[in-house]
Design a protein around this motif. Structure first.
Motif, PDB file in Angstrom:
ATOM      1  N   PRO A 152      34.361  14.123 -68.425  1.00 10.06           N
ATOM      2  CA  PRO A 152      35.588  13.979 -67.617  1.00 10.06           C
ATOM      3  C   PRO A 152      35.303  13.823 -66.120  1.00 10.06           C
ATOM      4  CG  PRO A 152      35.776  15.834 -69.153  1.00 10.06           C
ATOM      5  CD  PRO A 152      34.353  15.376 -69.208  1.00 10.06           C
ATOM      6  N   VAL A 153      34.083  14.124 -65.692  1.00  6.27           N
ATOM      7  CA  VAL A 153      33.761  13.955 -64.265  1.00  6.27           C
ATOM      8  C   VAL A 153      33.776  12.468 -63.907  1.00  6.27           C
ATOM      9  CG1 VAL A 153      31.972  14.289 -62.496  1.00  6.27           C
ATOM     10  CG2 VAL A 153      32.370  16.055 -64.232  1.00  6.27           C
ATOM     11  N   ASN A 154      33.252  11.637 -64.800  1.00  2.21           N
ATOM     12  CA  ASN A 154      33.115  10.215 -64.477  1.00  2.21           C
ATOM     13  C   ASN A 154      34.258   9.349 -65.005  1.00  2.21           C
ATOM     14  OD1 ASN A 154      30.713  10.556 -63.058  1.00  2.21           O
ATOM     15  ND2 ASN A 154      29.488  10.455 -64.924  1.00  2.21           N
ATOM     16  N   PHE A 155      34.920   9.786 -66.081  1.00  2.37           N
ATOM     17  CA  PHE A 155      36.005   8.974 -66.650  1.00  2.37           C
ATOM     18  C   PHE A 155      36.940   9.863 -67.449  1.00  2.37           C
ATOM     19  CE2 PHE A 155      37.642   5.872 -69.902  1.00  2.37           C
ATOM     20  CZ  PHE A 155      38.315   5.049 -69.017  1.00  2.37           C
ATOM     21  N   ARG A 156      38.234   9.637 -67.295  1.00  3.53           N
ATOM     22  CA  ARG A 156      39.236  10.444 -68.007  1.00  3.53           C
ATOM     23  C   ARG A 156      40.153   9.490 -68.784  1.00  3.53           C
ATOM     24  NH1 ARG A 156      37.621  11.961 -63.391  1.00  3.53           N
ATOM     25  NH2 ARG A 156      39.124  10.613 -62.338  1.00  3.53           N
ATOM     26  N   PRO A 157      39.808   9.236 -70.057  1.00  4.04           N
ATOM     27  CA  PRO A 157      40.528   8.209 -70.839  1.00  4.04           C
ATOM     28  C   PRO A 157      42.051   8.362 -70.879  1.00  4.04           C
ATOM     29  CG  PRO A 157      38.544   8.893 -71.987  1.00  4.04           C
ATOM     30  CD  PRO A 157      38.714   9.841 -70.834  1.00  4.04           C
ATOM     31  N   PRO A 158      42.602   9.601 -71.001  1.00  6.67           N
ATOM     32  CA  PRO A 158      44.080   9.677 -71.053  1.00  6.67           C
ATOM     33  C   PRO A 158      44.745   9.116 -69.800  1.00  6.67           C
ATOM     34  CG  PRO A 158      43.099  11.724 -71.843  1.00  6.67           C
ATOM     35  CD  PRO A 158      41.982  10.922 -71.235  1.00  6.67           C
ATOM     36  N   GLU A 159      44.072   9.177 -68.663  1.00  7.24           N
ATOM     37  CA  GLU A 159      44.654   8.614 -67.435  1.00  7.24           C
ATOM     38  C   GLU A 159      44.806   7.101 -67.540  1.00  7.24           C
ATOM     39  OE1 GLU A 159      42.180   9.743 -64.145  1.00  7.24           O
ATOM     40  OE2 GLU A 159      42.800  11.850 -64.222  1.00  7.24           O
ATOM     41  N   HIS A 160      44.007   6.496 -68.434  1.00  6.73           N
ATOM     42  CA  HIS A 160      44.038   5.033 -68.583  1.00  6.73           C
ATOM     43  C   HIS A 160      44.824   4.611 -69.817  1.00  6.73           C
ATOM     44  CE1 HIS A 160      41.102   4.315 -65.338  1.00  6.73           C
ATOM     45  NE2 HIS A 160      40.744   5.547 -65.657  1.00  6.73           N
ATOM     46  N   GLY A 161      45.448   5.578 -70.485  1.00  4.26           N
ATOM     47  CA  GLY A 161      46.336   5.231 -71.600  1.00  4.26           C
ATOM     48  C   GLY A 161      45.729   5.400 -72.982  1.00  4.26           C
ATOM     49  N   PHE A 162      44.491   5.880 -73.073  1.00  3.29           N
ATOM     50  CA  PHE A 162      43.935   6.125 -74.412  1.00  3.29           C
ATOM     51  C   PHE A 162      44.698   7.274 -75.073  1.00  3.29           C
ATOM     52  CE2 PHE A 162      40.366   3.625 -72.953  1.00  3.29           C
ATOM     53  CZ  PHE A 162      39.969   2.989 -74.121  1.00  3.29           C
ATOM     54  N   ASP A 163      44.877   7.175 -76.407  1.00  6.70           N
ATOM     55  CA  ASP A 163      45.623   8.210 -77.121  1.00  6.70           C
ATOM     56  C   ASP A 163      44.771   9.445 -77.371  1.00  6.70           C
ATOM     57  OD1 ASP A 163      48.019   6.679 -77.448  1.00  6.70           O
ATOM     58  OD2 ASP A 163      46.958   5.479 -78.949  1.00  6.70           O
ATOM     59  N   LEU A 164      43.513   9.235 -77.813  1.00  9.97           N
ATOM     60  CA  LEU A 164      42.631  10.374 -78.092  1.00  9.97           C
ATOM     61  C   LEU A 164      41.257  10.143 -77.478  1.00  9.97           C
ATOM     62  CD1 LEU A 164      43.478  11.153 -81.853  1.00  9.97           C
ATOM     63  CD2 LEU A 164      44.159  12.490 -79.837  1.00  9.97           C
ATOM     64  N   SER A 165      40.802  11.142 -76.732  1.00 15.66           N
ATOM     65  CA  SER A 165      39.474  11.112 -76.125  1.00 15.66           C
ATOM     66  C   SER A 165      38.625  12.162 -76.842  1.00 15.66           C
ATOM     67  CB  SER A 165      39.628  11.447 -74.634  1.00 15.66           C
ATOM     68  OG  SER A 165      38.392  11.794 -74.060  1.00 15.66           O
ATOM     69  N   LEU A 166      37.477  11.728 -77.356  1.00 19.91           N
ATOM     70  CA  LEU A 166      36.651  12.618 -78.171  1.00 19.91           C
ATOM     71  C   LEU A 166      35.336  12.906 -77.456  1.00 19.91           C
ATOM     72  CD1 LEU A 166      37.176  10.457 -81.378  1.00 19.91           C
ATOM     73  CD2 LEU A 166      38.523  12.429 -80.671  1.00 19.91           C
ATOM     74  N   HIS A 167      34.836  14.112 -77.656  1.00 16.26           N
ATOM     75  CA  HIS A 167      33.560  14.476 -77.026  1.00 16.26           C
ATOM     76  C   HIS A 167      32.679  15.222 -78.008  1.00 16.26           C
ATOM     77  CE1 HIS A 167      34.579  13.893 -72.680  1.00 16.26           C
ATOM     78  NE2 HIS A 167      35.815  14.029 -73.149  1.00 16.26           N
ATOM     79  N   SER A 168      31.381  14.952 -77.923  1.00 16.28           N
ATOM     80  CA  SER A 168      30.420  15.909 -78.421  1.00 16.28           C
ATOM     81  C   SER A 168      30.217  16.886 -77.263  1.00 16.28           C
ATOM     82  CB  SER A 168      29.096  15.242 -78.795  1.00 16.28           C
ATOM     83  OG  SER A 168      28.135  16.259 -78.989  1.00 16.28           O
ATOM     84  N   ALA A 169      30.822  18.071 -77.362  1.00 19.10           N
ATOM     85  CA  ALA A 169      30.701  19.065 -76.288  1.00 19.10           C
ATOM     86  C   ALA A 169      29.317  19.704 -76.288  1.00 19.10           C
ATOM     87  CB  ALA A 169      31.778  20.132 -76.440  1.00 19.10           C
TER      88      ALA A 169
END
Ligand code: PLP
Length: 385
Positions: free
Chosen positions: A182-199
């Motif tokens: 999320p430091v470099n890119f935040r998909p929901p801000e650009h309209g993506f429905d689901l942002s997934l991560h290997s935490a």
């Protein structure tokens, strides 16, 4: 609850219990499988570790949603649990998926080998050729899946076109945002429905747990939670605690890694024994302008090829002293790996060849060691290749 504008402040304060539990500055671990019944009307609301809703889960999920300015978040037992559960939530038997062709090996294997056993079909799309996507669309296409930066070639798909295409065709848009964080890119801000991560990677950052996260629209995250409640891929409260602790330093870690990775990519690009460097921060990268426009930083991952093929790559891996030769990524220690033998070994050699993942490709996850020491170590290792 206080609202914070800046990511670094959210990392520390968002979601934290108010008032603090017994005054504790760090979130205490609630190592209790079940909690006294409090009149909950719904099965999914009963407090129980498998239902991902103990105090440790709830606090962490609030913080993670805030990091991407999203409505909701859900933690899972691994990145793969997050990815597979999200896909099996938005897709049912008879549905069709469009997925970017170059994916993390585990996701690629799930799409190509497992989805058909659920009666779900797929087609691969080229992330940078949006004009070709419509031809792959079917009446039963329900979702589109991409990665912010592909693993291990660091391609940046046309992310804006993905969101537009998904909206035009009523598809759920999913993105694996592990590499960017999320430091470099935040998909929901650009309209993506689901942002997934290997935490397991940047969000935790210390190579000591396996965890996953689903972030996005509340109604979809709720549906993924219900599916995860049944599939059972929950995160233990102790792992929640470690992820919570790790994520607080995400900002300082990732910005440092962004800088070191850029310095290393520039060094490698100018080295006579290096024939190719994949890093979106380099002006020579085919999607550099897009990365510059959309990202706040170019990330800590890069890959490169040496003159001399597999033998040269193996010699380099032997010569290098600071980085640890290990799979995975996103931790504080620099790691090097050959994806053909690790993350993408499950893919057929033909598929790897088609995607451009050569046997000699070396992937680097840049840690937080001093960049000068790293560069000096790479220099001595290259000198002896
Ligand atoms: N997504 C990406 C981009 C990855 O690199 C990985 C693991 O390497 C995963 C997902 C899977 O995550 P996990 O190992 O936490 O299940």
């Amino acid at each position: 609850m206080a609202q914070y504008q800046r990511l670094d402040t959210k990392l520390i304060h968002a979601g934290e219990p108010e008032p603090r539990i017994a005054g504790a500055v760090a979130m205490p671990i609630f190592q209790s499988a079940m909690f006294e019944y409090g009149g909950e009307a719904e099965y999914h609301d009963i407090t129980y570790i498998r239902l991902n809703n103990t105090p440790n889960h709830l606090v962490l999920q609030k913080k993670l949603a805030a990091l991407e300015n999203a409505e909701a978040a859900l933690v899972a037992g691994s990145g793969m649990a997050a990815i597979t559960t999200a896909l099996l939530t938005v897709l049912s038997a008879g549905d069709h998926l469009l997925a970017q062709s170059c994916l993390y090996g585990g996701t690629h294997d799930f799409v190509t080998r497992d989805l058909k056993t659920f009666g779900i079909s797929y087609d691969f799309i080229e992330g940078n050729c949006p004009d070709t996507w419509a031809a792959k669309l079917k009446p039963n296409t329900k979702a589109i899946y991409v990665e912010t930066m592909s693993n291990p070639l660091l391609e940046v798909p046309d992310l804006e076109a993905v969101v537009k295409f998904a909206r035009e065709h009523n598809l759920v848009s999913l993105i694996d945002n592990t590499f960017a964080s999320p430091v470099n890119f935040r998909p929901p801000e650009h309209g993506f429905d689901l942002s997934l991560h290997s935490a397991t990677k940047y969000l935790n950052g210390h190579s000591d747990i396996v965890a996953g996260v689903v972030i996005g629209r509340a109604h979809l995250v709720e549906r993924v939670k219900h599916r995860l409640d049944h599939l059972g891929g929950s995160l233990d409260p102790h792992a929640c605690f470690l992820l919570h602790r790790g994520v607080k330093t995400l900002g300082v870690r990732v910005r440092f890694q962004n800088q070191s990775a850029l310095a290393l990519a520039q060094f490698l690009a100018s080295h006579p024994k290096v024939v190719r460097v994949n890093y979106p921060g380099l002006e020579s990268h085919p999607q550099h302008q897009r990365a510059r426009r959309l990202f706040d930083g170019f990330g800590g991952m890069l890959s490169f090829e040496l003159d001399g093929g597999v033998r040269a790559a193996e010699r380099f891996m032997k010569n290098v002293r600071l980085p640890i030769c290990a799979p995975s990524l996103g931790g504080v220690e620099t790691l090097v790996t050959r994806p053909a033998t690790t993350s993408h070994s499950g893919m057929s050699p033909e598929d790897r060849k088609r995607l451009g993942i050569t046997d000699s490709l070396i992937r680097v996850s840049v840690g937080i060691e001093a960049a000068d020491d790293l560069l000096a170590d790479f220099e001595q290792a290259l000198a002896r290749v």
